[in-house]
Design an enzyme around this catalytic site. Structure first.
Site, PDB file in Angstrom:
ATOM      1  N   CYS A 247      12.772  -1.954   2.675  1.00 34.84           N
ATOM      2  CA  CYS A 247      12.637  -0.610   3.251  1.00 34.84           C
ATOM      3  C   CYS A 247      12.655   0.481   2.187  1.00 34.84           C
ATOM      4  O   CYS A 247      12.017   1.517   2.335  1.00 34.84           O
ATOM      5  CB  CYS A 247      13.731  -0.347   4.287  1.00 34.84           C
ATOM      6  SG  CYS A 247      13.538  -1.355   5.768  1.00 34.84           S
ATOM      7  N   CYS A 420       7.914   5.554 -13.587  1.00 32.98           N
ATOM      8  CA  CYS A 420       7.724   5.371 -12.146  1.00 32.98           C
ATOM      9  C   CYS A 420       9.066   5.682 -11.487  1.00 32.98           C
ATOM     10  O   CYS A 420       9.882   6.384 -12.068  1.00 32.98           O
ATOM     11  CB  CYS A 420       7.237   3.962 -11.829  1.00 32.98           C
ATOM     12  SG  CYS A 420       8.407   2.682 -12.269  1.00 32.98           S
TER      13      CYS A 420
END
Lengths: 467, 84
Positions: A247, A420
């Site tokens: 998730c 990132c």
């Protein structure tokens, strides 16, 4: 007779509450002594975290006037009735995971009057849980989820017994725990736990109501129930770890696990009250985007299944993290693609910035994450575009490299730092840049920034958003 | 993997043998898969964790790779979810 049963039930409950209180006092003492609350939550060996064997729930002969009033709206359903309600009161349900699925599931099971709810979770409540894990609130951030869920549920229905287990379900603890419950709800968020719960349910002979959700989709199956298949009948081999999305990485709309958890609760209630489940040998698939539910007919139990088949080779619990090649408790995988000479820390990058060393910073996150937050000077190319070697994006990067290079004295290797969110995709991107040898890229020295923007937020700039 | 396209209506070329799922997977690999085939296939079959449905039923009930495709069949590839 009814009075005797009630007295036995109350005594059992008092004993249970006293055990919980003792556990809480121990925890409080250790917190005051300076130990982080999270330490106890992570320590599955902690005796206080896992209470011992529970007394069986006494069989109630009849409903009290208070019970009748409380459950009247479901008592008048012929499908449930007094008989069903008494069966619920005698049932115990083990909830594995008190997150997006476990919260709504436990809430409806508590409200409906099951006898005992075991609540397992190794984790503590975090701010990013609150949009979907609706039993926890702002005030309980930092508390173990099992404790937080039990506290919320007790306010909803104090007549149910709640048994929080603050630790991960493990090979050592799972079977003993599952044996003490009538129905198990898998509300976990990872592959090793799903195999562990399945095998424990098969070995203990318990029905398993399994839910999952991600992004805008949900799935539900009832396993090991009335001769139907188990999880391993369907998925004999675990998926390669790199194909599994959680998730945190994939995202999830809170109401989606909410819906799936509610349907899981419905199936648990139907099993516990004797109505029977609709999803034995069926999978329910929910597509929230299209607003569509689909029922899939599944294969029957496989005679050659290694755990529930005719000649099982799995006769005790195993090392599921090794079997699946992934961890049951890590929130994200940490890749180690690059050697340390190809990586720098956020502190080192900060120093380069302060010293105005010419370089290009390349952010490889998807657009949707760049919209959330970014470093203003970064060039953005999503990893997927880099993987495709998209010409338009590469030209843009080349142009920026040329511009920046003019600030140098034509040095032979020009630094490109790749960032990132957490430092996994940036390593993949560095690998791709290292393989590019055309034009400007031939002289590029690409390195990734370890820990990514989240490390930047925690170590360098506390005002930078975390997500 | 498939350029983000969820639904594909395909017309398979004529071949002497009837099309089965084994041929279909190979055809998908050669004609539809845009990147990283290892996320979809393993050997001649789908990778572990992908459930194949033929007309809304588990392919295991239909003969898996050997199922002979009929006109208007619907084949789903479902990636199992693990989040919670």
């Amino acid at each position: 007779m009814a009075g005797m049963a009630e007295a036995a039930r109350l005594s059992a409950e008092i004993r249970q509450r006293e055990r919980e209180l003792r556990g809480l006092r121990d925890r409080l003492a250790s917190v005051l002594a300076g130990d982080a609350a999270a330490d106890a939550a992570h320590n599955e060996e902690d005796a206080a975290a896992f209470p011992g064997e529970l007394p069986p729930l006494p069989a109630q002969a009849s409903l009290s006037p208070a019970d009748i009033l409380r459950y009247s709206r479901q008592l008048v359903l012929p499908e449930l009735g007094v008989r069903g309600q008494l069966l619920l009161a005698r049932s115990s349900v083990l909830v594995v995971g008190c997150g997006g699925l476990g919260c709504p599931l436990a809430q409806y099971l508590a409200a409906a009057g099951v006898g005992r709810l075991g609540l397992v979770d190794h984790d503590v409540v975090e701010t990013s849980n609150l949009h979907r894990q609706v039993l926890h609130g702002e005030a309980r951030r930092g508390l173990p989820k099992a404790i937080s869920a039990a506290a919320a549920l007790r306010l909803l229905n104090s007549t149910v017994q709640y048994v929080p287990y603050c630790g991960a379900l493990s090979t050592r603890t799972a079977l003993e725990l599952v044996r003490q419950y009538d129905v198990v709800a898998d509300c976990s968020d990872n592959v090793p736990t799903r195999y562990l719960v399945n095998d424990a349910c098969v070995l203990a002979g318990k029905p398993l109501v399994s839910g999952s959700a991600l992004r805008l989709e949900g799935q539900l199956v009832v396993y090991n129930y009335q001769g139907g298949p188990c999880y391993r009948c369907l998925f004999p081999k675990p998926p390669p770890p790199e194909t599994v999305t959680n998730c945190a990485d994939g995202g999830v709309l809170g109401v989606v696990p909410g819906i799936m958890g509610c349907i899981q609760a419905l199936e648990v209630l139907k099993i516990a009250s004797g109505m029977g489940s609709s999803f034995n040998q069926f999978m329910l698939m929910f597509d929230a985007r299209e607003g569509r539910f689909r029922n899939i007919k599944l294969r029957p139990k496989k005679p050659d299944c290694v755990v529930c088949g005719d000649n099982p080779s799995v006769t005790c619990l195993q090392d599921y993290e090794a079997f699946c090649g992934s961890s049951a408790t890590d929130k994200c995988r940490t890749l180690h693609l690059l050697s340390s000479k190809d990586r720098i820390s956020v502190e080192q990058y900060k120093k380069l910035l302060d010293e105005q060393v010419p370089h290009v910073l390349l952010d490889v996150r998807p657009q949707v994450e760049v919209d959330i937050c970014r470093l203003a000077h970064a060039v953005h190319i999503p990893l997927s575009k880099l993987e495709e070697k998209d010409e338009h994006y590469l030209e843009h990067l080349e142009k920026r490299i040329c511009e920046e290079k003019q600030r140098t004295n034509g040095q032979t290797s020009f630094p490109v730092y790749v960032i990132c969110k957490l430092g996994n995709d940036s390593q993949k991107a560095v690998r791709i840049l290292q393989e590019l040898t055309v034009k400007e890229f031939a002289s590029v020295l690409a390195k990734d920034i370890k820990g990514g923007l989240m490390a930047w937020a925690t170590k360098i700039d506390p005002a930078f958003p975390q997500y | 993997m498939f350029d983000g396209v969820k639904k594909h209506q395909v017309t398979l070329p004529c071949q002497p043998e009837p099309w089965d799922i084994r041929n279909l997977l190979q055809w998908i690999k050669e004609n539809l898969l845009k990147e990283r085939p290892e996320l979809f296939m393993q050997g001649e079959s789908v990778r572990p964790g992908i459930l194949v449905l033929i007309n809304d039923a588990d392919w295991e009930l239909m003969g898996e790779l050997d199922y002979k495709l009929q006109d208007q069949d619907t084949v789903h590839f479902i990636s199992t979810l693990h989040g919670g």
